[in-house]
Design a protein around this motif. Structure first.
Motif, PDB file in Angstrom:
ATOM      1  N   UNK A   1      -5.364   3.122  17.425  1.00  0.00           N
ATOM      2  CA  UNK A   1      -5.431   3.188  15.964  1.00  0.00           C
ATOM      3  C   UNK A   1      -6.895   3.067  15.540  1.00  0.00           C
TER       4      UNK A   1
ATOM      5  N   UNK B   1       0.831  -1.206   0.000  1.00  0.00           N
ATOM      6  CA  UNK B   1       0.000   0.000   0.000  1.00  0.00           C
ATOM      7  C   UNK B   1       0.863   1.252   0.000  1.00  0.00           C
TER       8      UNK B   1
ATOM      9  N   UNK C   1      -9.521   3.337  12.097  1.00  0.00           N
ATOM     10  CA  UNK C   1      -9.641   3.425  10.640  1.00  0.00           C
ATOM     11  C   UNK C   1     -11.115   3.568  10.305  1.00  0.00           C
TER      12      UNK C   1
ATOM     13  N   UNK D   1       4.284  -7.089   3.943  1.00  0.00           N
ATOM     14  CA  UNK D   1       4.243  -6.140   5.055  1.00  0.00           C
ATOM     15  C   UNK D   1       5.523  -5.314   5.179  1.00  0.00           C
ATOM     16  N   UNK D   2       6.645  -5.869   4.760  1.00  0.00           N
ATOM     17  CA  UNK D   2       7.919  -5.163   4.899  1.00  0.00           C
ATOM     18  C   UNK D   2       8.032  -3.951   3.984  1.00  0.00           C
ATOM     19  N   UNK D   3       7.195  -3.860   2.986  1.00  0.00           N
ATOM     20  CA  UNK D   3       7.292  -2.753   2.025  1.00  0.00           C
ATOM     21  C   UNK D   3       6.171  -1.743   2.173  1.00  0.00           C
ATOM     22  N   UNK D   4       5.105  -2.152   2.822  1.00  0.00           N
ATOM     23  CA  UNK D   4       3.850  -1.402   2.740  1.00  0.00           C
ATOM     24  C   UNK D   4       3.780  -0.261   3.733  1.00  0.00           C
TER      25      UNK D   4
ATOM     26  N   UNK E   1     -12.213  -7.260   8.383  1.00  0.00           N
ATOM     27  CA  UNK E   1     -11.357  -7.553   9.526  1.00  0.00           C
ATOM     28  C   UNK E   1      -9.956  -7.013   9.321  1.00  0.00           C
TER      29      UNK E   1
ATOM     30  N   UNK F   1      -7.302   7.113   8.431  1.00  0.00           N
ATOM     31  CA  UNK F   1      -6.874   6.461   9.668  1.00  0.00           C
ATOM     32  C   UNK F   1      -6.163   7.460  10.559  1.00  0.00           C
TER      33      UNK F   1
ATOM     34  N   UNK G   1       1.100   1.524   6.267  1.00  0.00           N
ATOM     35  CA  UNK G   1       0.121   0.803   7.066  1.00  0.00           C
ATOM     36  C   UNK G   1      -1.249   0.875   6.397  1.00  0.00           C
ATOM     37  N   UNK G   2      -1.734  -0.305   5.991  1.00  0.00           N
ATOM     38  CA  UNK G   2      -3.080  -0.345   5.421  1.00  0.00           C
ATOM     39  C   UNK G   2      -4.060  -0.632   6.548  1.00  0.00           C
ATOM     40  N   UNK G   3      -5.148   0.155   6.632  1.00  0.00           N
ATOM     41  CA  UNK G   3      -6.007   0.011   7.811  1.00  0.00           C
ATOM     42  C   UNK G   3      -6.859  -1.254   7.818  1.00  0.00           C
ATOM     43  N   UNK G   4      -6.922  -1.967   6.729  1.00  0.00           N
ATOM     44  CA  UNK G   4      -7.764  -3.165   6.698  1.00  0.00           C
ATOM     45  C   UNK G   4      -6.894  -4.370   6.386  1.00  0.00           C
ATOM     46  N   UNK G   5      -7.488  -5.395   5.784  1.00  0.00           N
ATOM     47  CA  UNK G   5      -6.723  -6.612   5.571  1.00  0.00           C
ATOM     48  C   UNK G   5      -5.622  -6.439   4.533  1.00  0.00           C
ATOM     49  N   UNK G   6      -4.584  -7.235   4.725  1.00  0.00           N
ATOM     50  CA  UNK G   6      -3.488  -7.205   3.764  1.00  0.00           C
ATOM     51  C   UNK G   6      -3.640  -8.359   2.769  1.00  0.00           C
ATOM     52  N   UNK G   7      -3.926  -9.536   3.287  1.00  0.00           N
ATOM     53  CA  UNK G   7      -4.067 -10.704   2.416  1.00  0.00           C
ATOM     54  C   UNK G   7      -5.531 -11.010   2.171  1.00  0.00           C
TER      55      UNK G   7
ATOM     56  N   UNK H   1       3.793  -0.459  11.500  1.00  0.00           N
ATOM     57  CA  UNK H   1       2.956  -0.991  10.426  1.00  0.00           C
ATOM     58  C   UNK H   1       1.885  -1.913  10.995  1.00  0.00           C
TER      59      UNK H   1
END
Lengths: 300, 645
Positions: B510, A156, B512, A189-192, B6, B579, A194-200, B479
């Motif tokens: 936090x 993200x 969002x 995750x190491x590049x992103x 989620x 957020x 912070x995305x407030x919702x799901x990553x995968x 993160x």
């Protein structure tokens, strides 16, 4: 009207409705404007007073009220009879005068009784047979189609953060890095930011994806082909996304056995509604409805 | 697989401090006879697997959205206000995303976003009476009073039929004249027959991992002419376990103490854990959070311990208003005037009372703890709808009202009819959010028990809040907030104690926005504490906000603005933030003072359902008598600090 008839077969229902039916017969046999001599007869006997007692008490228990009746003194019986006679005379007179016509309260009350009878009747629709289930499945195959499932992760780039050279430049830089390092699904995750919702997203339909990222992102994702290479950037309501989009199952229609439970639920739901509709349709069908200069609902 | 809203949480992190209060007084006997049954609440009696909920607190949780207060046609009042059709099963199916027919309007409706968990919670009093009559239930008809009710029901299947025989049926224990009638139409066999329908519906709709059904009902105590003491009761069990008891009703007793005694005794008999969740404290006439028990005696340690064990949560937002705080109780709180209901159930006006609102109750809890050593009011916060339509409806743009007879625009659609709770006065609220290890009965109930849950007014704001003494300012940039939070603090709903010398607690927060709603305006921390003289204090801190605004000298923040177009009902997310995250350290901390902290998150203004209706009807929104816009919000469960002995 099978269900209503069945209801009417219940002895208790029968007992309660009997009074009403008698009135209906009575009304049909007697002209409304003038009461003939025999209609002017009010017979006060044990049976009439027992019925009267039970209506008054909103309780229908012949045994109990017979005992009550038999225990009453002559004075009490006379008083009871007088009340009954007065009510009966008033009710007959009101009907004779047509006071029950054009009374919307009475009309709604009658309609409501039918509505509630119907509401109660719908509780147990006929259970569908195996063949009916399969027939329903064949006819409604589309309803059971499962949408394509998407599996992807994303890196993200947050529109709310300052990125040197701008968001797009940052996205290009990260994309080059991800590709050069052959970054895997779990390295995102190491590049992103912070995305407030799901990553995968693993085997998800497109609709919930659209609810998170917005419809534009979902539309862009749908045009991509699954690959082991990072793709993008795609834009969302939140910023830019580099995606590792690894798998998409095609939309498919499951076998009957796979969705048997859903088919059953759908048929039962349909029947619950249909039972009620059928009852009311049957009721209307007993009437000769004549439309005059009014479009009909089922013109086709 | 968790719902798509989620937040993905990390794995493999250790967790923080155990939260359950010490149990040193656990063997103390209750003094008074009325509480005798509560003696069994001694913590020692709790099965170990429940006691250790906090010690086993998870290190990774996902966010699940739920509804824990919803009525079907099994509730007497729902049935007689025109919800004759939506069964408990249909209510669950609607929540799962399956279209069902909306009562009153006879159209199919589908929830916009399916829920992750739900309890259908029908009134225990006369549960299912009309549906039993409709299907001529043999248990009921085997009794003389059942037959009388049936006769009246056939004569008039609406509210004037059976209820003319049985009485209103939700007004507490029967008098001597009614005892015989009640012993027949509310016999154990009849109540079991109604309850078994609820059990079956919950069993049929339980899809572990996707949709969790919990077993619950409403204990509908109303005292003193209309003062609401209602509780939702939930059981941590499966269908077989649920069939081992009959829902306790206010006809058994109107006293909360007796409800807890029943929960305790039933748990001892069956091994099933229960929780009771008060709601609409805002219309309890000051009775929900008193300084005294039901007999007017000052709250004792035994009462406090029973209450904190059986009532770990309070429902603070629902259709009939919010119960967080009243503007007359906290005039300095610029956001307190929000969905306030000023009428009791019977329609009479009710003045602001500290016994009615959650924030003042949290303060009273600290004061009672000072005196007795135990805090009766250390509860977490949830929201739910209390909808009687069978439809869990929280959308401003598609709100179905509290009762079927009160559906928005009912007069326009259905003609004149008695309206009990006018839809415009009702809030399109609320939701309960649970941070749980998995979407199963065990997972959700455990999150409720450890208060790792929070309330929203219907929006799906994602909110993490952790407390501890080891956070640094940079943690707000992590993160993965949850990884840091669980590793170095405790999540919302927990307890802190023994502050290291010279250090104040910090909150790692936090928030969002709901991806389908407005941006976020600000995050506030509400702190309450009790000073050395036993005086209660509260303060609100603006801790992180959008749009580069500046605090003034008093800590106030300018309003975020308002993008709602009153002519179209449209708004834009050109203000506010997606957020907001921060580490906030209490600047006024005193390690010798008990305190609580909870977080309130506000969205930017969005259109309220009253405005959208007004636009649809072509009338001025002022005619609705309600605001045009609303700042939806989330309330975290608190974290408490208790000084070390």
């Amino acid at each position: 009207m099978a269900l209503i008839r069945k209801l009417l077969k219940e002895p208790l229902t029968h007992f309660v409705l009997l009074g009403g039916l008698l009135f209906a017969v009575y009304a049909a046999l007697n002209p409304r404007d003038t009461l003939d001599a025999s209609s002017r007869v009010i017979t006060v006997d044990r049976e009439a007073l027992l019925t009267f007692l039970q209506y008054r008490n909103s309780a229908f228990e012949p045994g109990y009220f017979e005992a009550q009746y038999d225990a009453m003194s002559d004075e009490q019986l006379a008083e009871l009879a007088e009340s009954y006679v007065r009510e009966e005379a008033m009710a007959r007179e009101a009907r004779a005068l047509g006071l029950d016509e054009n009374d919307y309260v009475i009309r709604r009350r009658l309609v409501q009784k039918i509505e509630y009878l119907v509401a109660g009747a719908e509780l147990e629709p006929e259970p569908p047979t195996e063949a009916e289930l399969r027939a329903y499945y064949d006819e409604h195959r589309d309803d059971f189609t499962q949408d394509a499932e998407y599996t992807f992760t994303h890196v993200f780039i947050d529109a709310e953060k300052d990125h040197p050279g701008g968001m797009l430049a940052e996205a290009q830089r990260l994309l080059a890095q991800l590709r050069a390092r052959d970054a895997g699904f779990n390295d995102a995750p190491g590049y992103s930011d912070r995305f407030p919702y799901q990553r995968n997203f693993v085997r998800q339909y497109l609709r919930p994806v659209a609810q998170v990222f917005g419809p534009d992102f979902a539309a862009q994702l749908a045009t991509l082909q699954p690959s082991d290479n990072w793709q993008g950037p795609l834009s969302s309501t939140f910023g830019l996304h580099l995606v590792l989009f690894t798998d998409r199952s095609e939309a498919r229609t499951p076998d009957f056995e796979e969705v048997r439970a859903q088919v059953l639920a759908a048929v039962e739901e349909d029947r619950r509604i249909a039972t009620r509709e059928t009852l009311l349709d049957e009721l209307v069908d007993q009437y000769d409805v004549r439309y005059v200069d009014v479009p009909t609902g089922d013109a086709g | 697989m968790p719902g798509c809203d989620s937040i993905l949480a990390p794995e493999g992190w250790e967790t923080g401090v155990a939260g359950m209060k010490d149990s040193t007084n656990s063997n103390r006997r209750f003094g008074r006879a009325a509480l005798a049954g509560c003696a069994a609440i001694a913590l020692a009696a709790i099965p170990a697997y429940q006691l250790v909920a906090q010690q086993d607190a998870p290190s990774a949780t996902d966010l699940f959205w739920g509804e824990l207060h919803l009525h079907s046609n099994h509730s007497l009042d729902a049935y007689i206000t025109d919800n004759t059709t939506v069964t408990p099963d249909m209510a669950y199916r609607y929540a799962r995303g399956i279209p069902i027919e909306q009562p009153g309007l006879d159209r199919k409706v589908q929830i916009r976003r399916p829920l992750d968990f739900m309890a259908v919670t029908d009134h225990a009093e006369m549960m299912g009476l009309f549906t039993l009559l409709n299907r001529a239930d043999e248990t009921l008809l085997s009794t003389p009073w059942g037959r009388r009710a049936m006769a009246a029901h056939v004569r008039d299947p609406g509210r004037n039929g059976a209820m003319s025989v049985t009485g209103a049926g939700m007004s507490g224990p029967p008098g001597p004249d009614e005892a015989e009638m009640m012993s027949q139409i509310q016999s154990d066999a009849v109540r079991s027959a109604a309850w078994s329908v609820e059990i079956e519906a919950a069993e049929r709709n339980y899809v572990p991992g996707t949709f969790t059904t919990l077993f619950g009902w409403e204990w509908s105590s109303v005292v003193d002419g209309g003062k609401n003491l209602h509780r939702i009761v939930l059981a941590n069990t499966d269908g077989e376990g649920a069939s081992g008891f009959i829902p306790y009703s206010s006809q058994d007793s109107q006293r909360p103490e007796d409800l807890w005694s029943w929960m305790s005794a039933t748990r001892d008999r069956t091994g099933i854990d229960f929780i009771a969740i008060p709601h609409n404290s805002n219309i309890s006439g000051g009775l929900m959070f008193q300084m005294t028990d039901s007999d007017g005696e000052p709250i004792s340690a035994a009462y406090a311990r029973a209450r904190q064990l059986w009532e770990p949560l309070v429902e603070v937002t629902q259709a009939k208003g919010t119960s967080e705080v009243h503007p007359e109780i906290a005039p300095y709180d610029e956001f307190a005037e929000f969905e306030i209901r000023r009428k009791l159930l019977i329609g009479t006006p009710t003045p602001a009372d500290a016994g009615d609102y959650a924030r003042s109750a949290l303060l009273r809890g600290l004061q009672i703890q000072e005196r007795t050593g135990v805090n009766p009011y250390n509860f977490g916060m949830i929201g739910s709808t209390d909808s009687h339509t069978g439809l869990s409806s929280v959308q401003e743009s598609d709100f179905y009202g509290k009762l079927v007879s009160d559906i928005p625009l009912s007069e326009h659609v259905l003609g004149p009819r008695p309206v009990i709770f006018p839809a415009w006065e009702m809030g399109a609220s609320g939701r309960v959010a649970a941070w749980a290890t998995e979407n199963t009965r065990e997972g959700i109930f455990a999150a409720l028990r450890r208060k790792e849950v929070y309330a929203t007014t219907g929006t799906r704001i994602a909110l993490r809040m952790f407390g501890g003494f080891n956070f640094t300012a940079a943690d707000a940039d992590a993160r993965d907030i949850a990884a840091v939070g669980y590793a170095r603090g405790i999540p919302m709903g927990g307890d802190l104690t023994a502050a290291p010398a010279g250090r104040a607690p910090s909150l790692l927060i936090h928030a969002a926005r709901d991806p389908l709603s407005g941006n976020l305006d600000r995050v506030q921390v509400v702190k309450g504490w009790v000073d050395e003289d036993g005086e209660a204090h509260e303060r609100i801190y603006n801790v992180v906000w959008s749009d580069d605004r500046q605090l003034d000298a008093d800590g106030n923040l300018p309003a975020v603005g308002n993008t709602v177009d009153l002519a179209t009902g449209l708004y834009t997310n050109t203000i506010g933030a997606v957020q907001l995250a921060t580490v906030w350290q209490d600047p006024d901390f005193d390690p010798d003072q008990a305190a609580f902290y909870y977080v309130r998150v506000l969205e930017i203004p969005t259109p309220r359902h009253s405005l959208l209706d007004a636009i649809a009807l072509g009338i001025d929104v002022e005619e609705t008598g309600q605001p045009a816009t609303i700042q939806e919000r989330a309330y975290s469960s608190p974290i408490w600090y208790t000084p070390a002995r």
